[in-house]
Design a protein around this motif. Structure first.
Motif, PDB file in Angstrom:
ATOM      1  N   PRO A  44      -8.732 -31.460  18.142  1.00 45.37           N
ATOM      2  CA  PRO A  44      -9.506 -30.569  17.280  1.00 45.37           C
ATOM      3  C   PRO A  44      -9.744 -31.153  15.888  1.00 45.37           C
ATOM      4  N   ILE A  45     -10.719 -30.587  15.209  1.00 47.22           N
ATOM      5  CA  ILE A  45     -10.958 -30.934  13.801  1.00 47.22           C
ATOM      6  C   ILE A  45      -9.818 -30.338  12.982  1.00 47.22           C
ATOM      7  N   MET A  46      -9.297 -31.113  12.034  1.00 47.80           N
ATOM      8  CA  MET A  46      -8.246 -30.594  11.148  1.00 47.80           C
ATOM      9  C   MET A  46      -8.941 -29.766  10.057  1.00 47.80           C
ATOM     10  N   ALA A  47      -8.773 -28.458  10.141  1.00 43.00           N
ATOM     11  CA  ALA A  47      -9.525 -27.549   9.271  1.00 43.00           C
ATOM     12  C   ALA A  47      -8.860 -27.329   7.928  1.00 43.00           C
ATOM     13  N   GLY A  48      -7.652 -27.851   7.782  1.00 39.16           N
ATOM     14  CA  GLY A  48      -6.936 -27.706   6.514  1.00 39.16           C
ATOM     15  C   GLY A  48      -5.486 -28.070   6.722  1.00 39.16           C
ATOM     16  N   PRO A  49      -4.809 -28.588   5.681  1.00 41.65           N
ATOM     17  CA  PRO A  49      -3.391 -28.920   5.813  1.00 41.65           C
ATOM     18  C   PRO A  49      -2.544 -27.649   5.792  1.00 41.65           C
ATOM     19  N   TYR A  50      -1.291 -27.794   6.157  1.00 40.25           N
ATOM     20  CA  TYR A  50      -0.394 -26.640   6.127  1.00 40.25           C
ATOM     21  C   TYR A  50       0.038 -26.349   4.692  1.00 40.25           C
ATOM     22  N   VAL A  51      -0.542 -25.323   4.119  1.00 43.27           N
ATOM     23  CA  VAL A  51      -0.146 -24.824   2.800  1.00 43.27           C
ATOM     24  C   VAL A  51      -0.037 -23.307   2.948  1.00 43.27           C
ATOM     25  N   PRO A  52       1.174 -22.776   2.965  1.00 42.49           N
ATOM     26  CA  PRO A  52       1.299 -21.337   3.231  1.00 42.49           C
ATOM     27  C   PRO A  52       0.776 -20.475   2.093  1.00 42.49           C
ATOM     28  N   SER A  53       0.198 -19.337   2.424  1.00 46.59           N
ATOM     29  CA  SER A  53      -0.198 -18.363   1.395  1.00 46.59           C
ATOM     30  C   SER A  53       1.071 -17.754   0.812  1.00 46.59           C
ATOM     31  N   PRO A  54       1.171 -17.668  -0.530  1.00 50.55           N
ATOM     32  CA  PRO A  54       2.335 -16.980  -1.112  1.00 50.55           C
ATOM     33  C   PRO A  54       2.379 -15.517  -0.647  1.00 50.55           C
ATOM     34  N   ILE A  74      -6.048 -11.402  13.517  1.00 50.84           N
ATOM     35  CA  ILE A  74      -5.999 -12.798  13.968  1.00 50.84           C
ATOM     36  C   ILE A  74      -6.028 -13.702  12.735  1.00 50.84           C
ATOM     37  N   ASP A  75      -5.027 -14.575  12.627  1.00 50.35           N
ATOM     38  CA  ASP A  75      -4.999 -15.552  11.530  1.00 50.35           C
ATOM     39  C   ASP A  75      -5.449 -16.893  12.102  1.00 50.35           C
ATOM     40  N   MET A  76      -6.554 -17.416  11.563  1.00 44.22           N
ATOM     41  CA  MET A  76      -7.126 -18.664  12.075  1.00 44.22           C
ATOM     42  C   MET A  76      -6.506 -19.842  11.314  1.00 44.22           C
ATOM     43  N   GLY A  77      -5.564 -20.499  11.964  1.00 47.84           N
ATOM     44  CA  GLY A  77      -4.761 -21.529  11.287  1.00 47.84           C
ATOM     45  C   GLY A  77      -3.571 -20.813  10.687  1.00 47.84           C
ATOM     46  N   SER A  78      -2.590 -20.423  11.547  1.00 46.85           N
ATOM     47  CA  SER A  78      -1.597 -19.424  11.118  1.00 46.85           C
ATOM     48  C   SER A  78      -0.372 -20.021  10.441  1.00 46.85           C
ATOM     49  N   ILE A  98      -3.353 -18.418  15.511  1.00 46.30           N
ATOM     50  CA  ILE A  98      -3.899 -19.599  16.189  1.00 46.30           C
ATOM     51  C   ILE A  98      -3.544 -20.795  15.312  1.00 46.30           C
ATOM     52  N   GLU A  99      -2.851 -21.757  15.864  1.00 45.65           N
ATOM     53  CA  GLU A  99      -2.361 -22.874  15.045  1.00 45.65           C
ATOM     54  C   GLU A  99      -2.319 -24.126  15.914  1.00 45.65           C
ATOM     55  N   ILE A 100      -2.614 -25.255  15.280  1.00 47.41           N
ATOM     56  CA  ILE A 100      -2.707 -26.505  16.019  1.00 47.41           C
ATOM     57  C   ILE A 100      -1.395 -27.276  16.030  1.00 47.41           C
ATOM     58  N   GLN A 101      -0.536 -27.037  15.042  1.00 45.30           N
ATOM     59  CA  GLN A 101       0.677 -27.854  14.927  1.00 45.30           C
ATOM     60  C   GLN A 101       1.836 -27.201  15.683  1.00 45.30           C
ATOM     61  N   ALA A 102       2.335 -27.926  16.679  1.00 47.95           N
ATOM     62  CA  ALA A 102       3.366 -27.386  17.567  1.00 47.95           C
ATOM     63  C   ALA A 102       4.616 -26.902  16.830  1.00 47.95           C
ATOM     64  N   ARG A 125      -0.898 -22.276  20.540  1.00 48.71           N
ATOM     65  CA  ARG A 125      -1.286 -23.586  20.022  1.00 48.71           C
ATOM     66  C   ARG A 125      -2.671 -23.895  20.562  1.00 48.71           C
ATOM     67  N   GLN A 126      -3.650 -23.575  19.782  1.00 48.53           N
ATOM     68  CA  GLN A 126      -5.052 -23.758  20.198  1.00 48.53           C
ATOM     69  C   GLN A 126      -5.896 -24.166  19.009  1.00 48.53           C
ATOM     70  N   ASP A 127      -7.076 -24.672  19.329  1.00 53.84           N
ATOM     71  CA  ASP A 127      -8.041 -25.042  18.296  1.00 53.84           C
ATOM     72  C   ASP A 127      -8.757 -23.770  17.831  1.00 53.84           C
ATOM     73  N   LEU A 128      -8.719 -23.508  16.546  1.00 54.00           N
ATOM     74  CA  LEU A 128      -9.333 -22.271  16.030  1.00 54.00           C
ATOM     75  C   LEU A 128     -10.854 -22.266  16.197  1.00 54.00           C
ATOM     76  N   PHE A 129     -11.451 -23.464  16.342  1.00 54.15           N
ATOM     77  CA  PHE A 129     -12.916 -23.510  16.502  1.00 54.15           C
ATOM     78  C   PHE A 129     -13.354 -23.067  17.890  1.00 54.15           C
ATOM     79  N   ILE A 141      -8.220 -15.997   6.902  1.00 55.14           N
ATOM     80  CA  ILE A 141      -8.561 -17.420   6.879  1.00 55.14           C
ATOM     81  C   ILE A 141      -8.082 -18.035   5.553  1.00 55.14           C
ATOM     82  N   TYR A 142      -7.288 -19.098   5.658  1.00 55.08           N
ATOM     83  CA  TYR A 142      -6.959 -19.903   4.481  1.00 55.08           C
ATOM     84  C   TYR A 142      -7.132 -21.356   4.913  1.00 55.08           C
ATOM     85  N   LEU A 143      -8.355 -21.852   4.763  1.00 53.36           N
ATOM     86  CA  LEU A 143      -8.706 -23.193   5.226  1.00 53.36           C
ATOM     87  C   LEU A 143      -9.557 -23.870   4.156  1.00 53.36           C
TER      88      LEU A 143
HETATM   89  C1  LIG Z   1      -3.671 -23.676   4.573  1.00 52.24           C
HETATM   90  S1  LIG Z   1      -2.743 -23.416   6.064  1.00 52.24           S
HETATM   91  C2  LIG Z   1      -2.770 -21.650   6.143  1.00 52.24           C
HETATM   92  C3  LIG Z   1      -1.570 -21.051   6.863  1.00 52.24           C
HETATM   93  C4  LIG Z   1      -1.576 -19.534   6.939  1.00 52.24           C
HETATM   94  N1  LIG Z   1      -2.829 -19.010   7.440  1.00 52.24           N
HETATM   95  C5  LIG Z   1      -1.297 -18.931   5.588  1.00 52.24           C
HETATM   96  O1  LIG Z   1      -2.276 -18.485   4.934  1.00 52.24           O
HETATM   97  O2  LIG Z   1      -0.124 -18.934   5.166  1.00 52.24           O
HETATM   98  C6  LIG Z   1      -3.943 -23.914   7.318  1.00 52.24           C
HETATM   99  C7  LIG Z   1      -3.347 -24.042   8.709  1.00 52.24           C
HETATM  100  O3  LIG Z   1      -4.425 -24.273   9.630  1.00 52.24           O
HETATM  101  C8  LIG Z   1      -3.975 -25.158  10.644  1.00 52.24           C
HETATM  102  N2  LIG Z   1      -5.126 -25.788  11.294  1.00 52.24           N
HETATM  103  C9  LIG Z   1      -5.930 -26.750  10.792  1.00 52.24           C
HETATM  104  N3  LIG Z   1      -6.905 -27.083  11.671  1.00 52.24           N
HETATM  105  C10 LIG Z   1      -6.734 -26.299  12.757  1.00 52.24           C
HETATM  106  C11 LIG Z   1      -7.422 -26.158  13.989  1.00 52.24           C
HETATM  107  N4  LIG Z   1      -8.506 -26.886  14.278  1.00 52.24           N
HETATM  108  N5  LIG Z   1      -6.988 -25.236  14.876  1.00 52.24           N
HETATM  109  C12 LIG Z   1      -5.893 -24.467  14.591  1.00 52.24           C
HETATM  110  N6  LIG Z   1      -5.174 -24.570  13.437  1.00 52.24           N
HETATM  111  C13 LIG Z   1      -5.587 -25.456  12.515  1.00 52.24           C
HETATM  112  C14 LIG Z   1      -3.086 -26.130   9.880  1.00 52.24           C
HETATM  113  O4  LIG Z   1      -2.196 -26.787  10.743  1.00 52.24           O
HETATM  114  C15 LIG Z   1      -2.398 -25.209   8.859  1.00 52.24           C
HETATM  115  O5  LIG Z   1      -1.158 -24.758   9.331  1.00 52.24           O
END
Ligand SMILES: C[S@@+](CC[C@H](N)C(=O)[O-])C[C@H]1O[C@@H](n2cnc3c(N)ncnc32)[C@H](O)[C@@H]1O
Length: 301
Positions: A44-54, A74-78, A98-102, A125-129, A141-143
């Motif tokens: 999948p496309i990496m839609a954003g790094p893991y940065v948790p929302s406070p 539903i949290d896209m990239g959870s 929905i999250e890509i990182q195991a 563990r799926q691609d959010l797209f 969404i936090y991407l």
């Molecule tokens: C900025 S973090 C947000 C985490 C969480 N939603 C929050 O707000 O605390 C973005 C997350 O999206 C995941 N992510 C990036 N690309 C993705 C994809 N194509 N499919 C699923 N998850 C993805 C990253 O691994 C990362 O954990």
């Protein structure tokens, strides 16, 4: 520092840094092994790094959307699952992350089990797209900004009218937020350089632009009424033709499926129409001179 906070920080370092081995090392003896989590089919496309929302941002999102027990969030990239877990724990909602990182999926599933919400908070563990999000009543969404915009058509296609969409920090280009809040959040300084956060709330509008043929009781009007609605996202205005006479609609509003407007009928009588747009029809009641009468409109074009 509490143990779960330490483990989140370890994950944050590992999941943002890659390579994959570092991700697996980040979870010391996880009860659910990352390699047991099913793999998505293609890279999948990496839609954003893991940065948790406070936590303040999570609460703000749930408050702005008014999340409750009837919601499916539903949290896209959870990430570590905190939005879905908080919605399940504190609001009684059901949720899907929905999250890509195991390792993050493994951590989220474990937290849901530990906190007794595994029946309401699921993680895949799926691609959010490519994951269907049509069951959601709330999407978070936090991407990265480009990714948020890449999701625009998918969200519009899959989400039902009335679904609330919340984005953290980055707006969706071309959509009008119903509301937005900017507030101080010192925790954000490290991740974004700004000690503040912004949350945008959108509501998916029904598609009501076009021509409608209205059917109303004789007590309301004996004339043929045609509505011509012009829509841009949730902004709506329009005209009515009442027995061949053109009359502007007043106070026209659209919120999800809910449509309302005022219309001046024969003899200057002002009626307030309210209705729900669903399955090619608008149905509701019209209030006039103390009476509430049923009305309906069918698409004419
Ligand atoms: C900025 S973090 C947000 C985490 C969480 N939603 C929050 O707000 O605390 C973005 C997350 O999206 C995941 N992510 C990036 N690309 C993705 C994809 N194509 N499919 C699923 N998850 C993805 C990253 O691994 C990362 O954990």
């Amino acid at each position: 520092m509490p143990a779960d906070r330490r483990s989140t920080l370890r994950l944050l370092a590992a999941c943002t840094a890659q390579p994959p081995l570092a991700l697996f090392a980040a979870l010391a003896a996880p009860p659910l092994r990352a390699q047991d989590v099913p793999q998505p089919e293609k890279q999948p496309i990496m839609a954003g790094p893991y940065v948790p929302s406070p936590d303040t941002v999570v609460s703000q999102m749930l408050d702005m959307a008014g999340v409750g027990p009837d919601d499916v969030l539903i949290d896209m990239g959870s990430g570590d699952g905190r939005i879905v877990l908080t919605a399940a724990k504190l609001r009684g909602a059901r949720g899907l992350g929905i999250e890509i990182q195991a390792p993050l999926i493994a951590l989220s599933i474990e937290t849901a089990r530990r906190e007794g919400v595994a029946d309401r908070a699921r993680f895949v563990r799926q691609d959010l797209f490519t994951t269907d999000v049509s069951e959601a009543t709330v999407v978070t969404i936090y991407l990265l900004p480009d990714t948020v915009n890449m999701l625009r058509d998918k969200l519009r296609r899959e989400l039902r009218p009335g679904t609330r969409v919340l984005t953290h920090d980055y707006p969706i280009a071309g959509w009008l937020p119903e509301s937005w809040q900017r507030f101080d959040e010192p925790e954000k300084k490290g991740a974004t350089g700004q000690p503040s956060a912004t949350v945008y709330l959108y509501r998916i509008p029904a598609q009501v632009g076009g021509r409608w043929q209205a059917t109303v009781p004789a007590a309301l009007s004996r004339q043929r009424i045609v509505l011509e609605l012009r829509q841009q996202w949730q902004m709506l205005d329009g005209m009515a033709t009442v027995g061949g006479r053109e009359v502007p609609l007043e106070d026209v509003r659209l919120r999800g499926e809910a449509v309302s407007f005022r219309l001046r009928l024969e003899h200057g009588r002002l009626a307030s129409f309210e209705g729900r747009a669903r399955d090619g029809a608008i149905e509701g009641t019209a209030a006039i001179e103390g009476a509430a009468l049923p009305w309906r409109a069918a698409r004419a074009s």
